[in-house]
Scaffold this motif. Structure first.
Motif, short mmCIF file in Angstrom:
data_model
loop_
_atom_site.label_atom_id
_atom_site.label_comp_id
_atom_site.label_asym_id
_atom_site.label_seq_id
_atom_site.Cartn_x
_atom_site.Cartn_y
_atom_site.Cartn_z
N VAL A 185 36.13 39.59 27.17
CA VAL A 185 35.07 40.07 26.26
C VAL A 185 35.30 41.54 25.91
O VAL A 185 35.17 41.94 24.75
CB VAL A 185 33.67 39.85 26.90
N LEU A 186 35.68 42.32 26.90
CA LEU A 186 35.93 43.75 26.66
C LEU A 186 37.10 43.95 25.70
O LEU A 186 37.05 44.81 24.81
CB LEU A 186 36.20 44.48 27.98
N ARG B 199 38.92 45.33 20.20
CA ARG B 199 39.63 44.97 18.96
C ARG B 199 38.67 45.06 17.76
O ARG B 199 39.01 45.63 16.73
CB ARG B 199 40.18 43.55 19.09
N GLU C 139 38.15 41.84 23.40
CA GLU C 139 37.73 41.41 22.07
C GLU C 139 36.84 42.47 21.41
O GLU C 139 36.95 42.78 20.22
CB GLU C 139 36.99 40.07 22.18
N ALA C 140 35.95 43.06 22.21
CA ALA C 140 35.05 44.10 21.69
C ALA C 140 35.86 45.33 21.25
O ALA C 140 35.58 45.93 20.21
CB ALA C 140 34.04 44.49 22.76
N ARG D 259 36.55 36.81 32.62
CA ARG D 259 35.75 36.65 31.39
C ARG D 259 35.31 38.03 30.86
O ARG D 259 35.37 38.30 29.66
CB ARG D 259 34.53 35.79 31.69
N ALA D 260 34.91 38.89 31.78
CA ALA D 260 34.49 40.24 31.38
C ALA D 260 35.64 40.98 30.71
O ALA D 260 35.47 41.63 29.67
CB ALA D 260 34.01 41.02 32.60
N ARG D 261 36.84 40.83 31.26
CA ARG D 261 38.02 41.51 30.67
C ARG D 261 38.32 40.96 29.28
O ARG D 261 38.65 41.71 28.37
CB ARG D 261 39.22 41.36 31.61
N ALA E 104 29.89 45.47 18.98
CA ALA E 104 31.08 46.33 19.13
C ALA E 104 31.64 46.70 17.76
O ALA E 104 32.09 47.83 17.54
CB ALA E 104 32.14 45.62 19.95
N LEU F 173 29.75 45.22 32.22
CA LEU F 173 30.98 44.41 32.04
C LEU F 173 32.18 45.10 32.69
O LEU F 173 33.01 44.46 33.32
CB LEU F 173 31.26 44.19 30.55
N LEU G 69 31.93 44.53 36.24
CA LEU G 69 32.31 43.14 36.53
C LEU G 69 33.82 42.97 36.52
O LEU G 69 34.39 42.28 37.38
CB LEU G 69 31.72 42.21 35.47
N ASP H 290 34.31 35.56 36.63
CA ASP H 290 33.45 36.57 36.00
C ASP H 290 34.29 37.76 35.54
O ASP H 290 34.14 38.26 34.43
CB ASP H 290 32.39 37.08 36.99
N ALA H 291 35.17 38.21 36.43
CA ALA H 291 35.99 39.39 36.11
C ALA H 291 36.93 39.09 34.95
O ALA H 291 37.08 39.91 34.04
CB ALA H 291 36.78 39.80 37.35
#
Lengths: 108, 142
Positions: B12-13, B18, B15-16, B8-10, A22, A91, A94, B5-6
């Motif tokens: 990660v998203l 940022r 952080e990505a 954790r996905a949020r 990213a 993602l 998800l 899962d949802a």
């Protein structure tokens, strides 16, 4: 087996590798230490992840020099960008996924 | 499990987003670089066409310009992030500027206005526009 989890990319499923990708995406190339500071990890951890990403063909590593300072540049390859976008889509699925919504989608 | 899962996905998203935002912000210097390149392009045109009619003076101005470009290039390489598509936009701007000077606007202004400072300033400004467009596009990146 229709849960979006099964479509995740095994290489960038790791949260740190996903963040590295990213951070590399908006750049033609970025310096190693910039990515290290952005992802907030140590040199050795970044090195390990970059090696894994490089072996997968997702990242290209270039070494060079600016003035007297040696520099290591990282850039995302075309395959890396494609893998990131595919992983990102999963993602997002998800993040918004719920079994009831899935059942509703299947019935329509 | 699904909710985990949802969540954790949020995370990660987020952080990505940022990390990507930090890289984008670190690449903003490129618009200033494009503006400086545009100013140098403008300066060279005005110098060689309006101020320095003799060959030796034109040559000296061109050498000074090339040195300034080199210094600016070193400064550009010293940055930690080279923004995506920035180099391609710079090449396009340089090709458009040089093409306009060599084939389109340059010959016309030379033929119609000779060494008029006003005309060459206006022409130099028009020819430097591709650099400013590149800078503007770079500045709009989010």
């Amino acid at each position: 087996m229709n849960h979006p989890r099964h479509q995740l990319d095994a290489i960038i499923h790791n949260a740190t590798r996903f963040s590295i990708m990213a951070a590399l995406l908006p750049a033609d190339k970025a310096e190693f230490k910039f990515i290290r500071d952005t992802v907030e990890i140590t040199d050795s951890v970044l090195s390990q992840h970059v090696t894994a990403l490089e072996q997968a063909g997702y990242v290209k590593v270039t070494k060079g020099q600016v003035g007297r300072r040696p520099r290591t540049w990282l850039s995302a390859t075309r395959a890396g960008r494609a893998a990131f976008h595919a992983h990102l889509a999963v993602l997002n699925q998800l993040a918004n996924w719920s079994p009831t919504a899935q059942e509703h989608r299947a019935s329509t | 499990m699904v909710e985990q899962d949802a969540a954790r996905a949020r995370t990660v998203l987020g952080e990505a987003a940022r990390a990507g935002g930090r890289t984008t912000a670190a690449g903003r210097w490129w618009s200033g670089y494009m503006v400086l390149m545009g100013l140098l392009a403008f300066g060279l045109i005005v110098a060689v066409e309006a101020f320095f009619p003799s060959f030796a003076a034109r040559l000296a101005a061109t050498v000074a310009w090339a040195m300034a470009i080199g210094l600016l290039g070193t400064w550009a390489r010293s940055h930690e992030v080279q923004p995506r598509g920035g180099f391609r936009r710079l090449l396009i701007a340089m090709a458009a500027w040089f093409g306009a000077y060599l084939v389109v606007i340059g010959p016309v202004v030379r033929w119609q206005a000779g060494t008029s400072l006003g005309w060459w300033s206006a022409a130099g400004g028009v020819m430097a526009l591709p650099f400013l467009v590149g800078a503007w596009r770079e500045g709009r990146r989010t």
